[in-house]
Structure formats: C-alpha cells, structure tokens
Scaffold this motif. Sequence first.
Motif, PDB file in Angstrom:
ATOM      1  N   UNK A 192       0.862  -1.082   0.033  1.00 58.61           N
ATOM      2  CA  UNK A 192       0.194   0.013   0.067  1.00 58.61           C
ATOM      3  C   UNK A 192       0.836   1.254   0.049  1.00 58.61           C
ATOM      4  N   UNK A 193       0.573   2.108  -0.813  1.00 58.92           N
ATOM      5  CA  UNK A 193       1.516   3.626  -1.043  1.00 58.92           C
ATOM      6  C   UNK A 193       1.436   4.280   0.323  1.00 58.92           C
ATOM      7  N   UNK A 194       0.341   4.279   0.957  1.00 55.31           N
ATOM      8  CA  UNK A 194       0.199   5.153   2.264  1.00 55.31           C
ATOM      9  C   UNK A 194       1.229   4.312   3.098  1.00 55.31           C
ATOM     10  N   UNK A 195       1.018   3.092   3.477  1.00 54.39           N
ATOM     11  CA  UNK A 195       1.569   2.337   4.556  1.00 54.39           C
ATOM     12  C   UNK A 195       2.932   2.536   4.411  1.00 54.39           C
ATOM     13  N   UNK A 196       3.474   2.507   3.134  1.00 55.17           N
ATOM     14  CA  UNK A 196       4.931   2.753   2.856  1.00 55.17           C
ATOM     15  C   UNK A 196       5.761   3.771   3.217  1.00 55.17           C
ATOM     16  N   UNK A 197       4.835   4.849   3.894  1.00 60.30           N
ATOM     17  CA  UNK A 197       5.456   6.265   4.368  1.00 60.30           C
ATOM     18  C   UNK A 197       5.667   6.005   5.892  1.00 60.30           C
ATOM     19  N   UNK A 198       5.399   4.736   6.499  1.00 57.87           N
ATOM     20  CA  UNK A 198       5.716   4.515   7.813  1.00 57.87           C
ATOM     21  C   UNK A 198       7.076   3.810   7.946  1.00 57.87           C
ATOM     22  N   UNK A 199       7.914   3.991   9.080  1.00 56.66           N
ATOM     23  CA  UNK A 199       9.371   3.470   9.168  1.00 56.66           C
ATOM     24  C   UNK A 199       8.958   2.137  10.070  1.00 56.66           C
ATOM     25  N   UNK A 200       9.955   1.472  10.450  1.00 56.57           N
ATOM     26  CA  UNK A 200       9.551   0.271  11.083  1.00 56.57           C
ATOM     27  C   UNK A 200       9.110   0.642  12.563  1.00 56.57           C
TER      28      UNK A 200
END
Length: 239
Positions: A192-200
């Motif tokens: 998901x493009x939005x979820x990729x904006x969160x780090x570990x």
Amino acid sequence: MLFMNWFVFYVDHSFHLHLDVHGIYPRTFSGLQGVVFSPFLHGDLNHIASNTLPLFILTTALIYFYREVSLKVLVYGILLSGLITWVIGRASYHIGASSLIYVLVSFIFFKGLRTQYYRLMALSFTVVLLYGSMIWYVFPQPEIVGESSISWEGHLAGLLTGFVFAMQFKTPDYVEDIQFDWEKPDFDPSTDPFMKRFDEKGNFVNPPKPEELDVVDEEVLSEPIKYVYFFKENKGENQ
C-alpha cells in the motif's frame, strides 16, 4: 394478526359464543382444530391485552430482521407448537397466542446467537432483557406459574419449536460491507502506497523535498502538478 385476535375476541364476548371450546383439547380428534384456532382465542380482556404488545413487538422484529423466513416461522410455529401442546397438554382447553409468542422469543434469541452478527446478537439480548422472565412459565410448578389456568405446556411447546426453527431455518450470512481496501482479509500493508510512508517503528516519514527525490517506487509518487495561466486584459474605462 392482531386485528384478527381482537375481532374474534370482540365477536366471541359480544355474542357469548364461547369459542374457547374450539381450542386445543389434548389427545382428542376434535381437539386438533385448536392447533389452528387457538392462537386467535382468548379467555378474557386481561388475557388478550397481555399478549398484544409482545406479539406486536416480536412479530415486527421477526419480519424486519428475518424477512426471508418470517412467514414460515409464523405459520409453522403455530402448527408445530399446537401439535406439541396437543400431545403433552393436560385434559383442558388450551387457548391464546402465548405459544406463538414463545416461538418468536425462542427463535429470535437462538438465531441471533447462531449468526454471531453483532446487531442480531444485540437483538437477542434485548429480547432476553424484555422477556427473559417468561422462562419461568414453561414449568408446571403452580407456585411459579401462579395460576393453574396458565398453559405451561403451550409455552414449553413454543420454546422448543422456536429453538428447532433457529437450528433448521437458513438465513443469509450477515457480514459488514467492505468499504476500504484495508478492511479486506487479503490486504497486504507492504504494497500500500500510504503504508510505505511509515518506518519500522510506526512513525510517519514525510516525503523528501522535490530536489532530493530519488524515485525508487513510482507507485508512491504522484504526477507532477502543472500550472497553466491565462491572461485576460481588462479594458474597462476606470482601469
């Protein structure tokens, strides 16, 4: 159905027809007619009045939440609970819509638990809250029933009938409508493009500045915004 109950009651008591003899009289051939007629016969005003509100509420709930099987529950509920009463009942006339009320209470309660759908389960517990005390009237103890004239056999027959119907009658699978992709069972956050904006650690990472963009995944980045200007000359006299 309520209209029929009150109409029959009015005619019976206005003209002294004594229609209660057409109720269920157990284990006699003539008593079988009561399987059909007994739900529409009541002994006195208190009897029919006490059945009116529960019958209205429960029938409304049945038709609203279980429309597909509502007619079967009503018709077959009257017949099956009446037959069971005819088999197990005392040697007396059994009349009134109480058996049907117990059919509805039992069916709505057990069916709501089986569906495991939160709205129908809430309906089941509402029925218990309103009519849970009715369970005591399926037992033959006079000190609990209060009056020997109450047909605990009809109540028990209705309770058993509703339980059987809840187990046998099929109803649609009640599931919530899926409105978002993340509600789907096969949703993969890693794509998901939005979820990729969160780090570990779960922190949101701001997108880099335009001059620092390093295109790794085109899916994350949107198209560049293009601005188009149109010049309009003002030819007014005061300009």
